[in-house]
Design a protein around this motif. Structure first.
Motif, PDB file in Angstrom:
ATOM      1  N   GLU A 127       5.054  11.609  69.549  1.00 55.54           N
ATOM      2  CA  GLU A 127       5.994  12.653  69.130  1.00 55.54           C
ATOM      3  C   GLU A 127       6.300  12.557  67.637  1.00 55.54           C
ATOM      4  O   GLU A 127       6.374  13.569  66.941  1.00 55.54           O
ATOM      5  CB  GLU A 127       7.276  12.576  69.958  1.00 55.54           C
ATOM      6  CG  GLU A 127       7.073  13.034  71.386  1.00 55.54           C
ATOM      7  CD  GLU A 127       8.277  12.784  72.291  1.00 55.54           C
ATOM      8  OE1 GLU A 127       9.265  12.156  71.837  1.00 55.54           O
ATOM      9  OE2 GLU A 127       8.222  13.212  73.455  1.00 55.54           O
ATOM     10  N   LYS A 128       6.460  11.328  67.122  1.00 55.55           N
ATOM     11  CA  LYS A 128       6.732  11.143  65.697  1.00 55.55           C
ATOM     12  C   LYS A 128       5.548  11.619  64.863  1.00 55.55           C
ATOM     13  O   LYS A 128       5.724  12.325  63.867  1.00 55.55           O
ATOM     14  CB  LYS A 128       7.020   9.670  65.386  1.00 55.55           C
ATOM     15  CG  LYS A 128       8.366   9.189  65.860  1.00 55.55           C
ATOM     16  CD  LYS A 128       8.536   7.711  65.537  1.00 55.55           C
ATOM     17  CE  LYS A 128       9.803   7.137  66.143  1.00 55.55           C
ATOM     18  NZ  LYS A 128       9.907   5.693  65.904  1.00 55.55           N
ATOM     19  N   ALA A 143       3.175  13.743  65.720  1.00 55.59           N
ATOM     20  CA  ALA A 143       3.059  15.196  65.856  1.00 55.59           C
ATOM     21  C   ALA A 143       4.069  15.905  64.960  1.00 55.59           C
ATOM     22  O   ALA A 143       3.739  16.898  64.299  1.00 55.59           O
ATOM     23  CB  ALA A 143       3.249  15.603  67.310  1.00 55.59           C
ATOM     24  N   GLN A 144       5.277  15.386  64.910  1.00 55.92           N
ATOM     25  CA  GLN A 144       6.320  15.980  64.076  1.00 55.92           C
ATOM     26  C   GLN A 144       5.939  15.900  62.597  1.00 55.92           C
ATOM     27  O   GLN A 144       6.066  16.870  61.861  1.00 55.92           O
ATOM     28  CB  GLN A 144       7.647  15.278  64.323  1.00 55.92           C
ATOM     29  CG  GLN A 144       8.798  15.868  63.529  1.00 55.92           C
ATOM     30  CD  GLN A 144      10.109  15.146  63.780  1.00 55.92           C
ATOM     31  OE1 GLN A 144      10.127  14.074  64.362  1.00 55.92           O
ATOM     32  NE2 GLN A 144      11.187  15.732  63.320  1.00 55.92           N
ATOM     33  N   ILE A 145       5.433  14.752  62.165  1.00 53.77           N
ATOM     34  CA  ILE A 145       5.040  14.569  60.766  1.00 53.77           C
ATOM     35  C   ILE A 145       3.873  15.486  60.405  1.00 53.77           C
ATOM     36  O   ILE A 145       3.871  16.114  59.346  1.00 53.77           O
ATOM     37  CB  ILE A 145       4.682  13.094  60.484  1.00 53.77           C
ATOM     38  CG1 ILE A 145       5.938  12.230  60.585  1.00 53.77           C
ATOM     39  CG2 ILE A 145       4.031  12.940  59.122  1.00 53.77           C
ATOM     40  CD1 ILE A 145       5.667  10.739  60.669  1.00 53.77           C
ATOM     41  N   LYS A 182       3.161  18.180  61.915  1.00 54.93           N
ATOM     42  CA  LYS A 182       3.552  19.552  62.259  1.00 54.93           C
ATOM     43  C   LYS A 182       2.563  20.189  63.232  1.00 54.93           C
ATOM     44  O   LYS A 182       2.079  21.303  63.028  1.00 54.93           O
ATOM     45  CB  LYS A 182       3.718  20.397  61.004  1.00 54.93           C
ATOM     46  CG  LYS A 182       4.834  19.926  60.091  1.00 54.93           C
ATOM     47  CD  LYS A 182       4.940  20.790  58.867  1.00 54.93           C
ATOM     48  CE  LYS A 182       6.099  20.433  57.993  1.00 54.93           C
ATOM     49  NZ  LYS A 182       6.003  19.217  57.248  1.00 54.93           N
ATOM     50  N   PRO A 196       1.639  20.265  67.721  1.00 56.54           N
ATOM     51  CA  PRO A 196       2.190  19.924  69.028  1.00 56.54           C
ATOM     52  C   PRO A 196       1.618  18.599  69.546  1.00 56.54           C
ATOM     53  O   PRO A 196       0.470  18.255  69.245  1.00 56.54           O
ATOM     54  CB  PRO A 196       1.761  21.085  69.933  1.00 56.54           C
ATOM     55  CG  PRO A 196       0.759  21.867  69.173  1.00 56.54           C
ATOM     56  CD  PRO A 196       0.800  21.451  67.746  1.00 56.54           C
ATOM     57  N   VAL A 197       2.421  17.864  70.300  1.00 57.64           N
ATOM     58  CA  VAL A 197       1.980  16.595  70.884  1.00 57.64           C
ATOM     59  C   VAL A 197       0.735  16.823  71.737  1.00 57.64           C
ATOM     60  O   VAL A 197      -0.172  15.998  71.762  1.00 57.64           O
ATOM     61  CB  VAL A 197       3.109  15.956  71.729  1.00 57.64           C
ATOM     62  CG1 VAL A 197       2.632  14.715  72.456  1.00 57.64           C
ATOM     63  CG2 VAL A 197       4.317  15.637  70.866  1.00 57.64           C
ATOM     64  N   GLY A 223       1.324  25.230  64.585  1.00 54.99           N
ATOM     65  CA  GLY A 223       2.320  24.357  64.000  1.00 54.99           C
ATOM     66  C   GLY A 223       2.211  24.149  62.500  1.00 54.99           C
ATOM     67  O   GLY A 223       2.990  23.420  61.929  1.00 54.99           O
TER      68      GLY A 223
END
Length: 135
Positions: free
Chosen positions: A56-57, A59-61, A63, A65-66, A96
């Motif tokens: 999740e981290k 994917a967030q960085i 941008k 989706p997981v 994303g």
């Protein structure tokens, strides 16, 4: 006779590496964002399975989706590239992130810059030769 075909296991670390490279993110940059060393990032990319929190981290960085990390495969990569770079809308936010440049134009631009640098270097060399010969 058993006709059941096992689905190909996804290597999440390799998928992170592929996606990171496709997005132009350096390994040490991603490591810094995750508060880990580059060596630890390298080990993470070598792992077949990664815990959900870390996925999740990342994917967030990046941008993304997981699910992109969890389900990415060679066929998906080809579809991703084809759909991203050949679509009329390069600003598709459903994946994303946003592309606001044409990759072909970027390659031509980089080539032109290198060509101009080469021309300047030749000109400077010729000027230096002229100066040396005129002494």
């Amino acid at each position: 006779m058993n006709t059941h075909i096992e689905p190909k296991k996804v290597h999440q670390g390799r998928n992170i590496k592929r996606l990171r490279e496709m997005l132009g993110v350096k390994q040490d940059t991603l490591a810094t964002e995750l508060n880990i060393t580059q060596a630890t990032m390298s080990k993470l990319e070598a792992k077949e399975e990664i815990d959900k929190n870390t996925l999740e981290k990342v994917a967030q960085i990046l941008k993304i989706p997981v699910e992109a990390i969890e389900n990415f495969n060679d066929e998906g990569a080809l579809n991703f590239i084809a759909n991203t770079f050949h679509s009329q809308d390069l600003h598709d936010t459903s994946v994303g992130f946003t592309f606001n440049f044409n990759p072909i134009d970027k390659i031509v631009e980089l080539y032109s810059e290198k060509e101009a640098l080469y021309e300047r270097m030749i000109q400077e060399k010729n000027e230096l030769i002229e100066k040396l010969l005129s002494k």
